[in-house]
Design an enzyme around this catalytic site. Structure first.
Site, mmCIF file in Angstrom:
data_model
loop_
_atom_site.group_PDB
_atom_site.id
_atom_site.type_symbol
_atom_site.label_atom_id
_atom_site.label_comp_id
_atom_site.label_asym_id
_atom_site.label_seq_id
_atom_site.Cartn_x
_atom_site.Cartn_y
_atom_site.Cartn_z
ATOM 1 C CG ASP A 1 -5.178 -1.189 -0.390
ATOM 2 O OD1 ASP A 1 -5.042 -1.922 -1.309
ATOM 3 O OD2 ASP A 1 -5.097 0.193 -0.714
ATOM 4 C CE1 TYR B 1 -1.281 0.417 10.211
ATOM 5 C CE2 TYR B 1 -0.308 1.160 12.345
ATOM 6 C CZ TYR B 1 -0.350 1.148 10.913
ATOM 7 O OH TYR B 1 0.687 1.789 10.478
ATOM 8 N N GLY C 1 0.787 6.493 -8.542
ATOM 9 C CA GLY C 1 0.059 6.977 -6.856
ATOM 10 C C GLY C 1 0.877 7.046 -5.752
ATOM 11 C CB CYS D 1 0.346 -15.540 19.766
ATOM 12 S SG CYS D 1 1.017 -16.427 18.218
ATOM 13 C CG ASN E 1 1.234 10.621 -8.231
ATOM 14 O OD1 ASN E 1 0.683 9.923 -7.583
ATOM 15 N ND2 ASN E 1 2.079 11.573 -7.922
ATOM 16 C CD GLN F 1 5.562 2.974 -1.786
ATOM 17 O OE1 GLN F 1 6.094 3.722 -0.961
ATOM 18 N NE2 GLN F 1 5.178 3.746 -2.937
ATOM 19 C CB CYS G 1 6.335 -17.218 18.185
ATOM 20 S SG CYS G 1 4.456 -17.083 17.564
ATOM 21 C CG HIS H 1 5.599 0.046 3.036
ATOM 22 N ND1 HIS H 1 5.415 1.205 2.509
ATOM 23 C CD2 HIS H 1 6.836 -0.434 3.022
ATOM 24 C CE1 HIS H 1 6.590 1.933 2.024
ATOM 25 N NE2 HIS H 1 7.630 0.827 2.334
HETATM 26 C C1 BJW Z 1 -3.323 10.352 -6.613
HETATM 27 C C2 BJW Z 1 -4.583 10.329 -6.076
HETATM 28 C C3 BJW Z 1 -5.286 9.798 -7.204
HETATM 29 C C4 BJW Z 1 -3.557 11.345 -4.375
HETATM 30 N N1 BJW Z 1 -4.697 9.231 -8.268
HETATM 31 N N2 BJW Z 1 -2.598 9.802 -7.578
HETATM 32 C C5 BJW Z 1 16.780 9.619 5.094
HETATM 33 C C6 BJW Z 1 16.949 9.411 3.817
HETATM 34 C C7 BJW Z 1 16.541 8.557 3.261
HETATM 35 C C8 BJW Z 1 15.826 7.491 3.817
HETATM 36 C C9 BJW Z 1 15.592 7.634 5.244
HETATM 37 C C10 BJW Z 1 16.167 8.845 5.923
HETATM 38 N N3 BJW Z 1 15.793 8.516 7.290
HETATM 39 C C11 BJW Z 1 14.977 7.218 7.325
HETATM 40 C C12 BJW Z 1 15.307 6.668 6.112
HETATM 41 C C13 BJW Z 1 14.496 5.380 5.768
HETATM 42 C C14 BJW Z 1 12.947 5.613 5.747
HETATM 43 C C15 BJW Z 1 12.342 6.812 5.083
HETATM 44 O O1 BJW Z 1 12.171 6.523 3.992
HETATM 45 N N4 BJW Z 1 12.264 7.851 5.564
HETATM 46 C C16 BJW Z 1 11.957 8.997 4.547
HETATM 47 C C17 BJW Z 1 10.477 9.792 5.522
HETATM 48 C C18 BJW Z 1 12.864 10.036 4.601
HETATM 49 N N5 BJW Z 1 12.420 4.431 5.378
HETATM 50 C C19 BJW Z 1 12.232 3.307 6.146
HETATM 51 O O2 BJW Z 1 12.344 3.603 7.396
HETATM 52 C C20 BJW Z 1 11.748 2.045 5.659
HETATM 53 N N6 BJW Z 1 12.779 0.802 5.685
HETATM 54 C C21 BJW Z 1 13.971 0.881 5.640
HETATM 55 O O3 BJW Z 1 14.583 1.586 4.849
HETATM 56 O O4 BJW Z 1 14.790 -0.087 6.018
HETATM 57 C C22 BJW Z 1 16.153 -0.215 5.662
HETATM 58 C C23 BJW Z 1 16.365 -1.145 4.517
HETATM 59 C C24 BJW Z 1 15.764 -0.953 3.383
HETATM 60 C C25 BJW Z 1 15.866 -2.102 2.074
HETATM 61 C C26 BJW Z 1 16.832 -3.120 2.557
HETATM 62 C C27 BJW Z 1 17.269 -3.258 3.736
HETATM 63 C C28 BJW Z 1 16.920 -2.225 4.820
HETATM 64 C C29 BJW Z 1 10.557 1.586 5.833
HETATM 65 C C30 BJW Z 1 9.328 2.368 5.424
HETATM 66 C C31 BJW Z 1 7.880 2.060 6.099
HETATM 67 C C32 BJW Z 1 6.892 3.171 5.738
HETATM 68 N N7 BJW Z 1 5.883 2.585 6.130
HETATM 69 C C33 BJW Z 1 4.587 3.376 5.970
HETATM 70 C C34 BJW Z 1 3.433 2.990 6.734
HETATM 71 C C35 BJW Z 1 2.997 1.426 6.376
HETATM 72 C C36 BJW Z 1 1.985 0.843 7.167
HETATM 73 C C37 BJW Z 1 0.628 1.773 6.801
HETATM 74 O O5 BJW Z 1 0.040 1.922 5.746
HETATM 75 O O6 BJW Z 1 0.261 2.573 8.135
HETATM 76 O O7 BJW Z 1 4.332 3.080 4.556
HETATM 77 S S1 BJW Z 1 4.461 5.028 6.037
HETATM 78 C C38 BJW Z 1 3.517 5.477 4.643
HETATM 79 O O8 BJW Z 1 4.308 6.115 3.599
HETATM 80 C C39 BJW Z 1 3.087 4.078 4.020
HETATM 81 C C40 BJW Z 1 3.122 4.103 2.795
HETATM 82 O O9 BJW Z 1 3.424 3.158 1.830
HETATM 83 C C41 BJW Z 1 4.491 5.072 2.522
HETATM 84 C C42 BJW Z 1 4.288 5.827 1.002
HETATM 85 O O10 BJW Z 1 3.381 6.652 0.975
HETATM 86 P P1 BJW Z 1 2.898 6.967 -0.577
HETATM 87 O O11 BJW Z 1 2.185 5.605 -0.892
HETATM 88 O O12 BJW Z 1 3.679 7.608 -1.373
HETATM 89 O O13 BJW Z 1 1.626 7.909 -0.149
HETATM 90 P P2 BJW Z 1 1.613 9.565 -0.111
HETATM 91 O O14 BJW Z 1 0.486 9.980 0.815
HETATM 92 O O15 BJW Z 1 2.914 10.179 0.450
HETATM 93 O O16 BJW Z 1 1.557 9.936 -1.653
HETATM 94 C C43 BJW Z 1 0.200 9.600 -2.316
HETATM 95 C C44 BJW Z 1 0.499 10.327 -3.699
HETATM 96 O O17 BJW Z 1 -0.675 9.978 -4.561
HETATM 97 C C45 BJW Z 1 0.566 11.636 -3.855
HETATM 98 O O18 BJW Z 1 1.631 11.935 -4.761
HETATM 99 C C46 BJW Z 1 -0.793 12.171 -4.564
HETATM 100 O O19 BJW Z 1 -0.728 13.382 -5.508
HETATM 101 C C47 BJW Z 1 -1.236 11.149 -5.299
HETATM 102 N N8 BJW Z 1 -2.642 10.690 -5.511
HETATM 103 N N9 BJW Z 1 -4.817 11.051 -4.968
HETATM 104 C C48 BJW Z 1 -3.253 9.312 -8.546
HETATM 105 N N10 BJW Z 1 -6.786 9.687 -6.986
#
Ligand code: BJW
Length: 246
Positions: free
Chosen positions: A101, A60, A185, A145, A211, A98, A129, A118
């Site tokens: 940045d 990070y 995206g 802290c 996307n 999500q 705390c 996120h």
């Molecule tokens: C372009 C481009 C260009 C490229 N132009 N486009 C089983 C089933 C269902 C759910 C679950 C399950 N087991 C566990 C879960 C839940 C879990 C989950 O979803 N897991 C899955 C992997 C299955 N989720 C969680 O745990 C979440 N919490 C939760 O559910 O709590 C319960 C709850 C919910 C609601 C209420 C109450 C309780 C938390 C999820 C946390 C995700 N964290 C991260 C890290 C954040 C910090 C960091 O940045 O380091 O978040 S992981 C990472 O993935 C990050 C992102 O925000 C997130 C999504 O990724 P994103 O943005 O979609 O990126 P990519 O790389 O996947 O896609 C990029 C896209 O851009 C692609 O399609 C490209 O084609 C496109 N692209 N260039 C336009 N130039």
């Protein structure tokens, strides 16, 4: 379902890593994405952080350093322009990102209509705390802290797998009255964000995917456009405003 020529009042935009790709910040699941180089279980879970906090801090800290020079592109600016025009007309706009940045803020998106579900790279949190502070510098297990004075509990203010995303109440409220939902995206792999399109559809909102390529749930959207965000977003926003901003 809302057709293009029906009156749209409330818009919700969801963005993911793809919108920031052209600003030099990596995506997660593309072929050279972050999770192809590092195991997400080690870097994006509370358990990984507990096992090796310095490794996670290093990851990070590097991304925080990269953010210092990252700048928004025409796609981020198009979303800020859409918001400005839409709000000028007295209509409702919510931007949910999500991304950790701050490129939407840099592009001019209003912070009171922006939800970082996120978390934010530019902030850190005390695990003891829960105080959140602005921070663009590196942190480590020796960081103190500023509120409780304890050492060793500072962590990035981001949401890892298994943690509850931020702003869910506001997001649910915005989605429950949305006439249009636009996803930009994001690959549609991570929940709850990947389920927002279904929530929006359930209440009859028109759904749009912008996307690079079809996401996991592309088939659900009413309208899809593929290409790089810096090109397809300005084009889509101009076209949309020319048809709906009157
Ligand atoms: C372009 C481009 C260009 C490229 N132009 N486009 C089983 C089933 C269902 C759910 C679950 C399950 N087991 C566990 C879960 C839940 C879990 C989950 O979803 N897991 C899955 C992997 C299955 N989720 C969680 O745990 C979440 N919490 C939760 O559910 O709590 C319960 C709850 C919910 C609601 C209420 C109450 C309780 C938390 C999820 C946390 C995700 N964290 C991260 C890290 C954040 C910090 C960091 O940045 O380091 O978040 S992981 C990472 O993935 C990050 C992102 O925000 C997130 C999504 O990724 P994103 O943005 O979609 O990126 P990519 O790389 O996947 O896609 C990029 C896209 O851009 C692609 O399609 C490209 O084609 C496109 N692209 N260039 C336009 N130039």
């Amino acid at each position: 379902r809302k057709e293009c020529d029906m009156t749209i009042h409330s818009i919700v935009v969801l963005t993911g890593a793809g919108i920031s790709a052209e600003s030099g910040l990596g995506t997660f699941r593309d072929k050279d994405g972050i999770w192809t180089r590092y195991p997400l279980e080690d870097l994006a879970t509370p358990e990984g952080f507990a096992r090796d906090p310095e490794f996670v801090h290093g990851f990070y800290n590097d991304r925080r350093a990269a953010l210092k020079t990252a700048r928004p592109h025409a796609g981020h600016k198009a979303i800020a322009h859409l918001e400005k025009e839409w709000c000028r007309l007295g209509r409702t706009f919510t931007l949910v990102t999500q991304n950790v940045d701050n490129l939407h803020e840099q592009a001019g998106s209003a912070s009171d209509r922006l939800i970082h579900m996120h978390g934010e790279l530019a902030r850190v949190r005390c695990g003891l705390c829960e105080t959140i502070t602005d921070c663009m510098e590196s942190i480590s297990t020796s960081s103190v802290c500023s509120k409780c004075g304890k050492t060793g509990f500072m962590r990035p203010h981001v949401v890892w797998f298994g943690e509850i995303p931020l702003g869910m109440e506001e997001i649910t409220e915005a989605l429950s009255s949305a006439d249009m939902f636009i996803s930009v995206g994001t690959s549609g792999n991570v929940y709850p964000a990947a389920g927002f399109v279904d929530m929006a559809r359930t209440i009859g909102a028109r759904t749009v995917e912008l996307n690079l390529e079809p996401s996991e749930n592309a088939y659900v959207f009413d309208e899809t456009h593929y290409g790089v965000a810096s090109e397809i977003l300005p084009r889509w926003v101009d076209n949309f405003l020319s048809q709906n901003a009157n």
